[in-house]
Enzyme design. Structure first.
Site, short mmCIF file in Angstrom:
data_model
loop_
_atom_site.label_atom_id
_atom_site.label_comp_id
_atom_site.label_asym_id
_atom_site.label_seq_id
_atom_site.Cartn_x
_atom_site.Cartn_y
_atom_site.Cartn_z
N ASP A 138 -2.04 -51.11 1.73
CA ASP A 138 -2.11 -49.73 2.23
C ASP A 138 -1.57 -49.71 3.67
O ASP A 138 -2.24 -49.30 4.60
CB ASP A 138 -3.56 -49.20 2.18
CG ASP A 138 -3.66 -47.76 2.70
OD1 ASP A 138 -2.62 -47.09 2.79
OD2 ASP A 138 -4.79 -47.33 3.01
N ARG A 171 -7.03 -44.66 17.74
CA ARG A 171 -6.96 -43.61 16.74
C ARG A 171 -7.93 -44.07 15.65
O ARG A 171 -7.72 -45.08 14.98
CB ARG A 171 -5.53 -43.48 16.22
CG ARG A 171 -5.31 -42.41 15.14
CD ARG A 171 -5.41 -43.02 13.78
NE ARG A 171 -4.99 -42.14 12.72
CZ ARG A 171 -5.21 -42.38 11.44
NH1 ARG A 171 -5.83 -43.48 11.06
NH2 ARG A 171 -4.81 -41.54 10.53
N GLU A 216 -9.30 -39.18 13.42
CA GLU A 216 -8.66 -38.61 12.23
C GLU A 216 -9.77 -38.03 11.38
O GLU A 216 -10.56 -38.77 10.78
CB GLU A 216 -7.92 -39.70 11.45
CG GLU A 216 -7.16 -39.11 10.28
CD GLU A 216 -7.24 -39.90 8.99
OE1 GLU A 216 -6.49 -39.58 8.07
OE2 GLU A 216 -8.07 -40.82 8.87
N ASP A 261 -9.73 -44.17 12.35
CA ASP A 261 -9.36 -43.82 10.98
C ASP A 261 -10.56 -43.25 10.21
O ASP A 261 -11.68 -43.76 10.32
CB ASP A 261 -8.89 -45.12 10.30
CG ASP A 261 -8.25 -44.89 8.94
OD1 ASP A 261 -7.25 -44.18 8.89
OD2 ASP A 261 -8.78 -45.42 7.95
N ASP A 293 -15.79 -50.19 1.29
CA ASP A 293 -16.37 -49.55 2.48
C ASP A 293 -17.41 -50.45 3.13
O ASP A 293 -18.25 -51.05 2.43
CB ASP A 293 -17.06 -48.23 2.08
CG ASP A 293 -16.08 -47.08 2.03
OD1 ASP A 293 -14.94 -47.29 1.58
OD2 ASP A 293 -16.46 -45.96 2.45
C1 NOJ Z 1 -6.13 -42.63 6.75
C2 NOJ Z 1 -4.79 -43.18 7.06
O1 NOJ Z 1 -4.05 -42.23 7.78
C3 NOJ Z 1 -4.13 -43.53 5.75
O2 NOJ Z 1 -2.80 -43.93 5.94
C4 NOJ Z 1 -4.95 -44.60 5.06
O3 NOJ Z 1 -4.42 -44.84 3.77
C5 NOJ Z 1 -6.41 -44.20 4.93
N1 NOJ Z 1 -6.94 -43.63 6.13
C6 NOJ Z 1 -7.26 -45.39 4.57
O4 NOJ Z 1 -7.41 -46.23 5.70
#
Ligand code: NOJ
Ligand code: CA
Length: 556
Positions: free
Chosen positions: A60, A198, A242, A200, A170
């Site tokens: 990811d 930042r 975020e 997440d 998690d």
């Molecule tokens: C938010 C991130 O912006 C995204 O790219 C990611 O896949 C998920 N969180 C999981 O960490």
């Protein structure tokens, strides 16, 4: 005037792997990035935000962290990272980095230990169930790609919880030992020169269902403790959350007293801004701007257009979301997770320079701090043949040389866009540098001007009366008064804006881009003409008449 750095800066987001390859192995790295710090500084960037660069299986894009305390060897070493932060500081820039605390990679030693031994202390670092939970197929963040939030591990003989992909278990934030680990990670990177994080997936990080807290209230107190720690270790450190949540919940993340997170991405403004671009109707955007007011003094919005994910328009009402899909992502292949568009900004706007300027000008004049995405300054495109969000993560296009000058290898980490109107021979930094009218040079001028207008990041604002297809906003900070006008329609617009402030009458309203003086009409209003998709940045007295630290003169 309050000089907090994050209130008047430009944040530039990039992934180390797609920026510049310094050693010819096809993967961007810190050595390459350091070679471009003068480029970023010249563009006007104040803070570089790096998406995750830790060791990771990268299933990811690095948001599956396998070791929080080091740098993926593909990008360099911890030593290279410190050289990079030093290089930024030498140029007056700051470093921000992603902080992914909601989950780890399933390859992280904590999870491996948790799988191997039910009695290990690491078992309780994660969230388990002996039975398959009844809601296992609900609440996935990536619907259509991931079909459950609980996965059975034959090794552990139990189900583990994952809000995102099944390879991202998690963390159990309710466990005090996990909280201690998280604090250590933050403190570690602060010590190495980072100025901000930042953060997440904050709503999930603190969510009651994911952490088995007894109280239904999310763990907001954790946000306060994280801030306290960071500010004790490094006074100017900030957290940028975020959290794609409705505006009424945002104060809980900032804290009523401004004692939780410093900054949040303004997702509601982002979504309604795209709706305004799609439909020329600015009313929902105005409503979100009204809902974004009254923050505690240290809190700050971050505004953006596109980011490294899909453009998420999931919170718009159905008809508005459909209007954005119709305008910017009509094909199924352009859409993602049933709620978003996976294209870059330039192709979404048909490569139309006027619309690109309009979009960027709108974003730069929102109340808060702008965040720009690497490659948008030259109008880079996307590659829809790549899976999911990778479409908008192609390598930076530096020149017309092979692979856009990104790497000397024949095997780049992801393909460089090499044909069509967004191919690297047509869209690249080297060409745009030498063209004074290029998007790159336009962006540089706009960023410089943006930083000379602290009222945008710190002032109070009023939405001025205007037709629905025009957004006219007035900002005031001490005696500085500016007006920003955007015409969302592709037709000429004429409008009148009212007298701005009582004390402005003897100072002219000046167009910043052209120095044109807009006289005040005898009726007390300013009359303006806007070109199709046109915009104007105006300031009482112009930029040279900046007033700092003085109270407005009292009327005689
Ligand atoms: C938010 C991130 O912006 C995204 O790219 C990611 O896949 C998920 N969180 C999981 O960490
Ligand atoms: Ca490399």
């Amino acid at each position: 005037m309050d000089q907090r750095w994050y209130k008047n800066t430009i944040i530039y987001s990039l992934s180390v792997d797609s920026f510049l390859d310094g050693n010819g192995d096809g993967i961007g790295d810190f050595v390459g990035l350091m070679n471009r710090l003068d480029y970023l500084n010249g563009l006007g960037v104040g803070a570089v935000w790096l998406t995750p660069f830790h060791p990771s299986p990268r299933r990811d894009h690095g948001y599956d962290v396998a070791d929080y305390y080091s740098v993926d060897p593909r990008y360099g070493s911890l030593g290279d990272f410190v050289e990079f932060t030093h290089g930024c500081h030498t140029r007056g820039m700051r470093v921000m980095m992603d902080l992914v605390l909601n989950h780890t990679s399933d390859q992280h030693p904590w999870f491996q230990a948790a799988l191997a031994d039910p009695d290990s202390k690491f078992r309780d670092y994660y969230i388990w169930s002996d039975e398959k939970p009844a809601d296992a197929h609900e609440g996935m963040v990536f619907p259509g790609v991931q079909d459950s939030t609980w996965t059975y591990s034959p090794e552990a003989k139990a189900w583990y919880y994952h809000k995102f992909f099944d390879f991202q278990p998690d963390l159990n934030i309710a466990n005090p030992q996990v909280q201690t680990e998280l604090m250590k990670i933050i403190a570690f990177w602060l010590e190495l020169g980072v100025s901000g994080f930042r953060m997440d997936a904050v709503p999930f990080l603190i969510a009651a269902d994911g952490i088995r807290v007894k109280d239904a209230e999310p763990a907001y107190g954790l946000l306060r403790r994280i801030r306290e720690l960071a500010q004790w270790r490094k006074g100017d450190a900030v957290f940028l959350a975020e959290a794609n949540i409705p505006p009424e919940d945002c104060l809980k993340y900032f804290g009523e007293d401004g004692d939780r997170l410093h900054m949040m991405f303004n997702f509601p403004v982002n979504q309604t801004l795209f709706y305004a671009l799609a439909s020329a109707d600015t009313r929902p955007l105005r409503a979100m701007l009204e809902a974004s007011r009254d923050l505690p003094p240290t809190a700050q919005w971050a505004h953006f257009l596109r980011n490294h994910d899909e453009l998420d328009i999931g919170r718009l009402p159905d008809d508005q979301r459909q209007a954005v899909f119709d305008a910017f992502g009509p094909d199924k292949d352009m859409q993602l997770y049933g709620r978003g568009i996976r294209r870059r900004l330039a192709p979404m706007l048909g490569g139309d320079r006027r619309r690109l300027e309009l979009a960027y000008s709108l974003m730069l004049t929102m109340p808060g701090t702008p965040v720009i995405r690497y490659g948008d300054e030259i109008g880079m495109g996307d590659d829809l043949s790549l899976p999911e969000r990778d479409a908008a993560r192609t390598p930076m296009q530096w020149s017309g040389a092979r692979n856009g000058g990104f790497t000397s290898s024949t095997d780049p980490v992801r393909p460089v866009i090499d044909d069509g109107p967004y191919g690297y021979r047509t869209v690249n930094v080297a060409m745009q540098r030498t063209d004074s009218g290029s998007l790159l040079n336009w962006t540089e001028r706009m960023l410089r001007t943006r930083k000379e207008l602290p009222e945008l990041g710190q002032g109070s604002y009023t939405i001025l009366p205007a037709p629905d297809h025009v957004l006219a906003m007035c900002y005031v900070l001490e005696a500085n008064v500016s007006v920003f006008v955007h015409n969302l329609l592709d037709q000429r617009a004429e409008l009148r804006i009212p007298v701005l402030a009582q004390d402005c009458s003897d100072r002219p309203l000046v167009c910043i881009q052209t120095n044109e003086i807009i006289p005040r009409h005898a009726d007390g209003w300013y009359h303006l003409v806007l070109q199709p998709s046109g915009y104007r940045w105006l300031r009482i007295g112009g930029l040279e008449d900046m007033i700092v630290g003085e109270e407005p003169e009292a009327d005689a």
